[in-house]
Design an enzyme around this catalytic site. Sequence first.
Site, PDB file in Angstrom:
ATOM      1  N   GLY A 183       2.196   4.605   0.944  1.00  0.00           N
ATOM      2  CA  GLY A 183       1.595   6.231   1.618  1.00  0.00           C
ATOM      3  C   GLY A 183       0.567   5.304   3.490  1.00  0.00           C
ATOM      4  O   GLY A 183       0.149   5.937   4.303  1.00  0.00           O
ATOM      5  N   PRO A 232       1.384  -0.928  -0.138  1.00  0.00           N
ATOM      6  CA  PRO A 232       0.368  -0.239  -0.519  1.00  0.00           C
ATOM      7  C   PRO A 232       1.028   1.115   0.068  1.00  0.00           C
ATOM      8  O   PRO A 232       2.036   1.676   0.930  1.00  0.00           O
ATOM      9  CB  PRO A 232      -1.131  -0.401   1.613  1.00  0.00           C
ATOM     10  CG  PRO A 232      -0.129  -0.592   1.988  1.00  0.00           C
ATOM     11  CD  PRO A 232       0.817  -2.318   1.500  1.00  0.00           C
ATOM     12  N   ALA A 281      11.020   0.831  -1.657  1.00  0.00           N
ATOM     13  CA  ALA A 281      10.402  -0.742  -3.007  1.00  0.00           C
ATOM     14  C   ALA A 281      10.610  -0.231  -4.315  1.00  0.00           C
ATOM     15  O   ALA A 281      11.171  -0.943  -4.717  1.00  0.00           O
ATOM     16  CB  ALA A 281       9.226  -1.055  -1.985  1.00  0.00           C
ATOM     17  N   ASP A 329      14.374   3.097   5.191  1.00  0.00           N
ATOM     18  CA  ASP A 329      13.905   1.972   4.802  1.00  0.00           C
ATOM     19  C   ASP A 329      14.448   1.912   3.402  1.00  0.00           C
ATOM     20  O   ASP A 329      13.841   0.864   2.681  1.00  0.00           O
ATOM     21  CB  ASP A 329      12.613   3.551   4.235  1.00  0.00           C
ATOM     22  CG  ASP A 329      11.652   3.857   5.506  1.00  0.00           C
ATOM     23  OD1 ASP A 329      11.941   3.018   6.635  1.00  0.00           O
ATOM     24  OD2 ASP A 329      10.854   4.011   4.851  1.00  0.00           O
ATOM     25  N   GLY A 380       7.074   1.921   3.682  1.00  0.00           N
ATOM     26  CA  GLY A 380       8.113   2.254   2.396  1.00  0.00           C
ATOM     27  C   GLY A 380       7.784   1.431   1.269  1.00  0.00           C
ATOM     28  O   GLY A 380       8.381   1.339   0.455  1.00  0.00           O
ATOM     29  N   SER A 381       6.679   2.322   0.067  1.00  0.00           N
ATOM     30  CA  SER A 381       6.153   1.667  -1.469  1.00  0.00           C
ATOM     31  C   SER A 381       7.488   2.496  -1.635  1.00  0.00           C
ATOM     32  O   SER A 381       7.944   1.996  -2.844  1.00  0.00           O
ATOM     33  CB  SER A 381       4.871   2.410  -1.207  1.00  0.00           C
ATOM     34  OG  SER A 381       4.659   3.139  -0.885  1.00  0.00           O
ATOM     35  N   SER A 382       7.711   4.115  -1.636  1.00  0.00           N
ATOM     36  CA  SER A 382       8.708   5.556  -2.472  1.00  0.00           C
ATOM     37  C   SER A 382       9.823   3.884  -2.351  1.00  0.00           C
ATOM     38  O   SER A 382      10.598   3.730  -3.377  1.00  0.00           O
ATOM     39  CB  SER A 382       8.294   5.750  -1.858  1.00  0.00           C
ATOM     40  OG  SER A 382       9.310   6.677  -0.892  1.00  0.00           O
TER      41      SER A 382
HETATM   42  C1  MEV Z   1       9.890   6.243   8.686  1.00  0.00           C
HETATM   43  O1  MEV Z   1      10.119   5.453   8.030  1.00  0.00           O
HETATM   44  C2  MEV Z   1      11.018   5.962   9.268  1.00  0.00           C
HETATM   45  C3  MEV Z   1      11.333   8.237  10.597  1.00  0.00           C
HETATM   46  O2  MEV Z   1      12.491   7.233  11.249  1.00  0.00           O
HETATM   47  C4  MEV Z   1      12.140   8.534   8.889  1.00  0.00           C
HETATM   48  C5  MEV Z   1      13.351   8.347   8.100  1.00  0.00           C
HETATM   49  O3  MEV Z   1      13.729   7.430   9.563  1.00  0.00           O
HETATM   50  O4  MEV Z   1      13.585   8.208   7.583  1.00  0.00           O
HETATM   51  C6  MEV Z   1      10.257   8.018  10.417  1.00  0.00           C
END
Ligand code: MEV
Length: 318
Positions: free
Chosen positions: A103, A101, A111, A152, A107-109
Amino acid sequence: MPAVSASAPGKVILFGEHAVVYGQPAIAAPVTGVAVKVIVQPNLLQPPGSIEIDSPAVDFHATRSELPEQHPLNILFHQIEQTLHIARLPAMKIRINSTLPAGAGMGSSAAVSVAMIRAITRFIGLPLNNEQVNQIAFEVEKAFHGTPSGIDNTVITYQMPIYFIKNYQPRLIHLKEPITLVIANAGEAPSTAEMVAGVRQRWQQFPQRYEQIFRQIGRVVEAALQILENGNWQQLPPLMRENHQLLQEIGVSSPSLDKLVSAALQCGAYGAKLTGGGGGGNIIALVQPEQADSIAQKLREEGALHTWLTTLHPSENG
Ligand code: MEV
């Protein structure tokens, strides 16, 4: 050139989100039940550089020439060309299929980036190693999200649980025991970039207090790493509780996330916390495998819009 494909999983942050942006360690793991798959095929009779991109899941259709210079996908193409020292990528058609999904904090972007980089470089016969894939995916993440830590793209590139400190090589975690998680979505969240920017604003206002909380989150992460590598996962729940409370203190939880965390604990999860950027989005609950389905169902009854089950397995060489 025949068609080539590559896939990339989703991710969850187990411990340390947000503090990781400030140099503290964090732990993340891949979610293999959801994935982005990218298929690259030749775009016959088109000149080099002519790239068509199709992503039906998000209704995105474009050609490279239509994209603004600073568009994340343009950055991805440029970065590949630079890394491979080639003037122009060949003509190709790129199709992005996803069960991940967009948003939802999974981690879709990252991935999409990882799967695209792998599929494109394999397609042209010049596959990149993990470090190179990760480096390019990080540049693309910056274009998407402003000031990401890079966790991510790293966990999605390596497809293993990782202990991560910004700007360092990740340490791959060899789990001692399997861990079953229910991931539950509490509804729409502001973008990760907005949540990270909000924390930054409050950190600038109250630097000492925030630094202290970040350091405390770092200590939770260190303790969690020991447990994950040495076993005894029953010791994780208090750390999850503490991490969730610290995230509440920096203002990234929300009533709907808190409600799902409480509901998960009430219906038998060992531990639960928000995961990722927060403000909405997902929680993770650590559960007994036999209870995973029933806890997921209860969470949906309590308002979760969607739930996923995932098991992290000890690695064979661990
Ligand atoms: C996002 O998956 C994790 C955060 O710590 C942002 C980041 O690390 O870039 C909120």
